[in-house]
Design a protein around this motif. Structure first.
Motif, PDB file in Angstrom:
ATOM      1  N   ILE A  61       2.732  -0.797  10.052  1.00  0.00           N
ATOM      2  CA  ILE A  61       3.066  -0.374   8.694  1.00  0.00           C
ATOM      3  C   ILE A  61       3.929  -1.426   8.019  1.00  0.00           C
ATOM      4  CG2 ILE A  61       4.168   1.438   7.334  1.00  0.00           C
ATOM      5  CD1 ILE A  61       3.574   3.309   9.736  1.00  0.00           C
ATOM      6  N   PHE A  62       3.439  -1.952   6.901  1.00  0.00           N
ATOM      7  CA  PHE A  62       4.185  -2.983   6.180  1.00  0.00           C
ATOM      8  C   PHE A  62       4.573  -2.530   4.780  1.00  0.00           C
ATOM      9  CE2 PHE A  62       1.726  -5.260   9.402  1.00  0.00           C
ATOM     10  CZ  PHE A  62       2.741  -5.948  10.045  1.00  0.00           C
ATOM     11  N   ALA A  63       4.557  -1.226   4.553  1.00  0.00           N
ATOM     12  CA  ALA A  63       5.025  -0.702   3.274  1.00  0.00           C
ATOM     13  C   ALA A  63       6.096   0.338   3.586  1.00  0.00           C
ATOM     14  CB  ALA A  63       3.867  -0.070   2.516  1.00  0.00           C
ATOM     15  N   ASP A  64       7.009   0.612   2.648  1.00  0.00           N
ATOM     16  CA  ASP A  64       8.134   1.477   3.005  1.00  0.00           C
ATOM     17  C   ASP A  64       8.023   2.897   2.477  1.00  0.00           C
ATOM     18  OD1 ASP A  64       8.531   0.926   0.398  1.00  0.00           O
ATOM     19  OD2 ASP A  64      10.408  -0.191   0.664  1.00  0.00           O
ATOM     20  N   ASP A  65       7.095   3.154   1.579  1.00  0.00           N
ATOM     21  CA  ASP A  65       6.985   4.500   1.022  1.00  0.00           C
ATOM     22  C   ASP A  65       5.640   5.108   1.424  1.00  0.00           C
ATOM     23  OD1 ASP A  65       7.311   6.818  -0.355  1.00  0.00           O
ATOM     24  OD2 ASP A  65       6.963   5.935  -2.339  1.00  0.00           O
ATOM     25  N   VAL A  66       5.511   5.435   2.715  1.00  0.00           N
ATOM     26  CA  VAL A  66       4.238   5.944   3.220  1.00  0.00           C
ATOM     27  C   VAL A  66       4.482   7.132   4.138  1.00  0.00           C
ATOM     28  CG1 VAL A  66       3.205   3.647   3.174  1.00  0.00           C
ATOM     29  CG2 VAL A  66       4.230   4.484   5.277  1.00  0.00           C
ATOM     30  N   LYS A  67       3.414   7.906   4.351  1.00  0.00           N
ATOM     31  CA  LYS A  67       3.483   9.022   5.292  1.00  0.00           C
ATOM     32  C   LYS A  67       2.430   8.786   6.372  1.00  0.00           C
ATOM     33  CE  LYS A  67       2.762  13.352   3.835  1.00  0.00           C
ATOM     34  NZ  LYS A  67       2.807  14.461   2.868  1.00  0.00           N
ATOM     35  N   CYS A  68       2.878   8.599   7.588  1.00  0.00           N
ATOM     36  CA  CYS A  68       1.919   8.416   8.674  1.00  0.00           C
ATOM     37  C   CYS A  68       2.278   9.407   9.780  1.00  0.00           C
ATOM     38  CB  CYS A  68       1.973   6.998   9.242  1.00  0.00           C
ATOM     39  SG  CYS A  68       1.277   5.771   8.133  1.00  0.00           S
ATOM     40  N   ALA A  69       1.395  10.372  10.003  1.00  0.00           N
ATOM     41  CA  ALA A  69       1.682  11.392  11.014  1.00  0.00           C
ATOM     42  C   ALA A  69       0.634  11.315  12.108  1.00  0.00           C
ATOM     43  CB  ALA A  69       1.653  12.774  10.380  1.00  0.00           C
ATOM     44  N   HIS A  70       1.095  11.455  13.344  1.00  0.00           N
ATOM     45  CA  HIS A  70       0.097  11.567  14.401  1.00  0.00           C
ATOM     46  C   HIS A  70       0.588  12.522  15.465  1.00  0.00           C
ATOM     47  CE1 HIS A  70       2.305   8.896  17.207  1.00  0.00           C
ATOM     48  NE2 HIS A  70       2.688   8.302  16.100  1.00  0.00           N
ATOM     49  N   GLY A  71      -0.338  13.319  15.952  1.00  0.00           N
ATOM     50  CA  GLY A  71       0.001  14.271  17.002  1.00  0.00           C
ATOM     51  C   GLY A  71      -1.080  14.246  18.049  1.00  0.00           C
ATOM     52  N   ALA A  72      -0.680  14.381  19.309  1.00  0.00           N
ATOM     53  CA  ALA A  72      -1.665  14.391  20.388  1.00  0.00           C
ATOM     54  C   ALA A  72      -1.253  15.431  21.418  1.00  0.00           C
ATOM     55  CB  ALA A  72      -1.761  13.017  21.044  1.00  0.00           C
ATOM     56  N   SER A  73      -2.231  16.124  21.971  1.00  0.00           N
ATOM     57  CA  SER A  73      -1.912  17.060  23.046  1.00  0.00           C
ATOM     58  C   SER A  73      -3.085  17.149  24.017  1.00  0.00           C
ATOM     59  CB  SER A  73      -1.598  18.450  22.482  1.00  0.00           C
ATOM     60  OG  SER A  73      -2.760  19.038  21.957  1.00  0.00           O
ATOM     61  N   VAL A  74      -2.746  17.467  25.244  1.00  0.00           N
ATOM     62  CA  VAL A  74      -3.770  17.662  26.274  1.00  0.00           C
ATOM     63  C   VAL A  74      -3.501  19.009  26.920  1.00  0.00           C
ATOM     64  CG1 VAL A  74      -4.753  16.792  28.423  1.00  0.00           C
ATOM     65  CG2 VAL A  74      -3.873  15.184  26.729  1.00  0.00           C
ATOM     66  N   ALA A  96       0.856  -1.204   0.000  1.00  0.00           N
ATOM     67  CA  ALA A  96       0.000   0.000   0.000  1.00  0.00           C
ATOM     68  C   ALA A  96       0.883   1.241   0.000  1.00  0.00           C
ATOM     69  CB  ALA A  96      -0.937  -0.007   1.194  1.00  0.00           C
ATOM     70  N   GLN A  97       1.708   1.349  -1.047  1.00  0.00           N
ATOM     71  CA  GLN A  97       2.660   2.461  -1.121  1.00  0.00           C
ATOM     72  C   GLN A  97       1.933   3.795  -1.315  1.00  0.00           C
ATOM     73  OE1 GLN A  97       5.386   1.690  -0.146  1.00  0.00           O
ATOM     74  NE2 GLN A  97       6.233  -0.188  -1.028  1.00  0.00           N
ATOM     75  N   LYS A  98       2.655   4.847  -0.992  1.00  0.00           N
ATOM     76  CA  LYS A  98       2.128   6.222  -1.125  1.00  0.00           C
ATOM     77  C   LYS A  98       0.884   6.448  -0.266  1.00  0.00           C
ATOM     78  CE  LYS A  98       5.109   7.278  -4.445  1.00  0.00           C
ATOM     79  NZ  LYS A  98       6.292   8.093  -4.102  1.00  0.00           N
ATOM     80  N   THR A  99       0.729   5.656   0.760  1.00  0.00           N
ATOM     81  CA  THR A  99      -0.352   5.914   1.706  1.00  0.00           C
ATOM     82  C   THR A  99      -0.021   7.173   2.489  1.00  0.00           C
ATOM     83  OG1 THR A  99      -1.065   3.630   1.995  1.00  0.00           O
ATOM     84  CG2 THR A  99      -1.356   5.084   3.886  1.00  0.00           C
ATOM     85  N   ASP A 100      -1.051   8.003   2.723  1.00  0.00           N
ATOM     86  CA  ASP A 100      -0.868   9.218   3.516  1.00  0.00           C
ATOM     87  C   ASP A 100      -1.903   9.180   4.640  1.00  0.00           C
ATOM     88  OD1 ASP A 100      -0.703  11.717   4.609  1.00  0.00           O
ATOM     89  OD2 ASP A 100      -0.621  12.780   2.690  1.00  0.00           O
ATOM     90  N   ALA A 101      -1.443   8.876   5.846  1.00  0.00           N
ATOM     91  CA  ALA A 101      -2.381   8.727   6.958  1.00  0.00           C
ATOM     92  C   ALA A 101      -2.021   9.717   8.060  1.00  0.00           C
ATOM     93  CB  ALA A 101      -2.329   7.305   7.511  1.00  0.00           C
ATOM     94  N   GLU A 102      -3.010  10.425   8.546  1.00  0.00           N
ATOM     95  CA  GLU A 102      -2.731  11.428   9.571  1.00  0.00           C
ATOM     96  C   GLU A 102      -3.770  11.370  10.688  1.00  0.00           C
ATOM     97  OE1 GLU A 102      -2.454  15.440   8.083  1.00  0.00           O
ATOM     98  OE2 GLU A 102      -2.344  16.260  10.115  1.00  0.00           O
ATOM     99  N   GLN A 103      -3.291  11.504  11.914  1.00  0.00           N
ATOM    100  CA  GLN A 103      -4.188  11.622  13.073  1.00  0.00           C
ATOM    101  C   GLN A 103      -3.820  12.881  13.850  1.00  0.00           C
ATOM    102  OE1 GLN A 103      -3.471   8.159  15.492  1.00  0.00           O
ATOM    103  NE2 GLN A 103      -4.831   6.854  14.279  1.00  0.00           N
TER     104      GLN A 103
END
Lengths: 285, 246
Positions: B177-190, B149-156
């Motif tokens: 994540i089992f693909a190497d060309d992906v963007k997965c960003a996640h940010g959390a704050s309280v 699932a290359q070029k996946t762009d996932a953000e939280q």
């Protein structure tokens, strides 16, 4: 109209105001000048009721005059003991504002002071992301009106009022749709404070370094705004500033020098010019 | 057929109020299943029902090039749970905008499992929680990116605002994540409400509850911006915030 008597106040247990006494009668503009750290902003915050600014001694009497139109019955003047319990009242009783009743300002919550006609122009106007200026001001304005027992303005009526005030201050009305002060330059924020003041139409304004960060044109617009909105027989202004230049546009009746948390000298408009020439150290000596 | 009763040992149930759920568990069937055909788009707005315990379980299959936009307000008085499992085929897009708003002893949670099964999928999950009293608000967001699932762009993006000492926010991203060309960003704050903003609003005439409600509206305001019909959910959120600030 505003009578400050022997006011002492501390921030984080550190005394900042050490016995300020001052009277601003109706219809007058008074300037407070003084060096950095003399307590000017503390005085402004104490008068507006900012949490953390603890009054340790003294009193402030505020006597706004409202026409009384559309209000509830007049209530008897409160004794001091009753006034000190005002804090417990859920909202201000309609009618309390009628006539020329003296209010114990320091016993009131910030929003009650606003409803009583007090306005603080912030030295650093605060940004509120996600809330448009129009919504912020409409809700505030109507909260004040409710507290005074007056009818609220509809959305349409309020937008007309806000647009008119923005235009008078030379501010693009589109800016009112943007979140409160977010992305505004320093000068735009100060101009926006004056638009807020024009909308709220307060009885008494404390303007904390409203002139800082303004270019010449903006300074002139803000000065004209102060005169237009506040120079009335039933209103008063306390103008806090470092510099003479705003006073060229808004001529004060009296000038006071605040130093070390006390008023060390008072005089007419010529005192501001003297301070500008000779500095605070000389003038206060 | 209802599923076996869950346990806290299961990751996706670790913050759940199982005691509140147990008496009503039998009423909840398995998840609702939705398929979005290739190139189609789906928009859903999920409002609270008003029941003490609310459970919504949805599975969405996004076929090639399809998209879904989900707007959800989770504000149950006792226990609210939104469970969303989405699988994305090639080029599919998911956007989830959710709010947990709770007070008292309530627990509200949004639990997602987003499966990027094929290349070029995009997912964006934005969750805001506003919690007063002793309320708990949680987000557990699992993202699976399949091999290939290359070029996946996932953000939280997960943010919580705590109004009282006893309130709790949980934010738990899980990435597989089992693909190497992906963007997965996640940010959390309280965080908590800014006292300077509160004073500014009060100095303009808003009482303390009104000032808090207005700032909180600002905190969650952008969530509904892209909804075609944002009015109902904005209004419901505003109402929920009013109860939280009282």
């Amino acid at each position: 109209m505003l009578t400050i008597t022997n006011l002492h106040a501390s921030v984080d247990d550190k005394p900042i105001l050490n016995g300020v006494s001052l009277e601003v009668p109706k219809g007058e503009v008074h300037a407070i000048m003084g060096p950095n750290g003399s307590g000017k902003s503390t005085l402004a915050y104490v008068l507006a009721g900012r949490p953390g600014y603890e009054v340790t001694e003294g009193s402030v009497r505020f006597t706004p005059s409202f026409p009384g139109e559309g209000r509830g019955p007049v209530q008897n003047e409160m004794s001091d003991a009753e006034a000190s319990h005002r804090r417990d009242a859920p909202i201000l009783g309609p009618g309390l504002r009628r006539g020329t009743e003296a209010l114990d300002l320091l016993s009131m919550e910030p929003h009650e002071r606003a409803a009583a006609g007090l306005f603080l122009g912030f030295q650093y106007p605060v940004e509120i992301p996600g809330v448009s200026s129009l919504q912020f001001l409409r809700e505030s304005f109507n909260a004040q009106r409710r507290a005074r027992g007056e009818a609220e303005l509809s959305g349409g009526e309020f937008i007309r009022l806000a647009r008119e005030q923005a235009a008078l201050l030379g501010m693009d009305a589109e800016m009112l749709k943007r979140p409160v002060n977010v992305g505004f330059s320093g000068g735009e924020k100060k101009r926006a404070e004056m638009v807020q003041m024009g909308i709220m139409d307060p009885k008494f304004a404390i303007l904390d370094e409203t002139d800082s960060g303004l270019d010449i044109d903006a300074l002139k617009a803000v000065g004209e705004g102060i005169n237009r909105i506040m120079r009335r027989p039933d209103k008063g202004v306390l103008l806090i500033t470092h510099y003479q230049r705003l006073l060229d546009y808004v001529e004060p009746h009296r000038v006071h020098v605040l130093q070390g948390g006390r008023i060390v000298r008072s005089g007419g408009p010529e005192l501001a010019k003297e301070l500008e020439r000779e500095g605070y150290a000389e003038a206060a000596a | 057929m209802t599923a076996p009763f869950p346990s806290h040992k299961q990751e996706e149930w670790r913050y759940a109020d199982l005691e509140a759920l147990r008496p009503v568990w039998e009423q909840f069937a398995g998840p609702v299943t939705v398929t979005v055909a290739p190139g189609e788009s789906l928009e859903e707005v999920w409002l609270p029902s008003g029941d003490d315990v609310q459970l919504r379980r949805v599975q969405i299959a996004l076929e090639r090039g399809s998209s879904a936009r989900i707007f959800v307000l989770n504000a149950a008085p006792v226990y609210g749970r939104i469970e969303l499992e989405v699988s994305l085929a090639e080029g599919a897009e998911l956007k989830l905008f959710g709010a947990n708003i709770g007070t008292g002893l309530s627990t509200n949670e949004i639990v997602t499992n987003v499966k990027h099964a094929a290349p070029n999928g995009r997912s964006l999950q934005v969750v805001r929680s506003v919690l007063g009293g002793k309320a708990t608000g949680s987000f557990i967001g699992k993202i699976e990116v399949a091999h290939g699932a290359q070029k996946t762009d996932a953000e939280q993006s997960v943010k919580a605002m705590l109004l009282d000492r006893g309130a709790t926010a949980n934010a738990k991203p899980e990435l597989e994540i089992f693909a190497d060309d992906v963007k997965c960003a996640h940010g959390a704050s309280v965080g908590e409400l800014d006292p300077v903003q509160l004073f500014y609003a009060e100095s303009r005439g808003l009482d303390p509850a009104g000032a808090r409600a207005l700032l909180l509206e600002g905190f969650i305001a952008r969530l509904w911006d892209s909804a075609q019909q944002p009015d109902a959910i904005s209004e419901a959120a505003r109402k929920a915030l009013r109860t939280v600030v009282q």
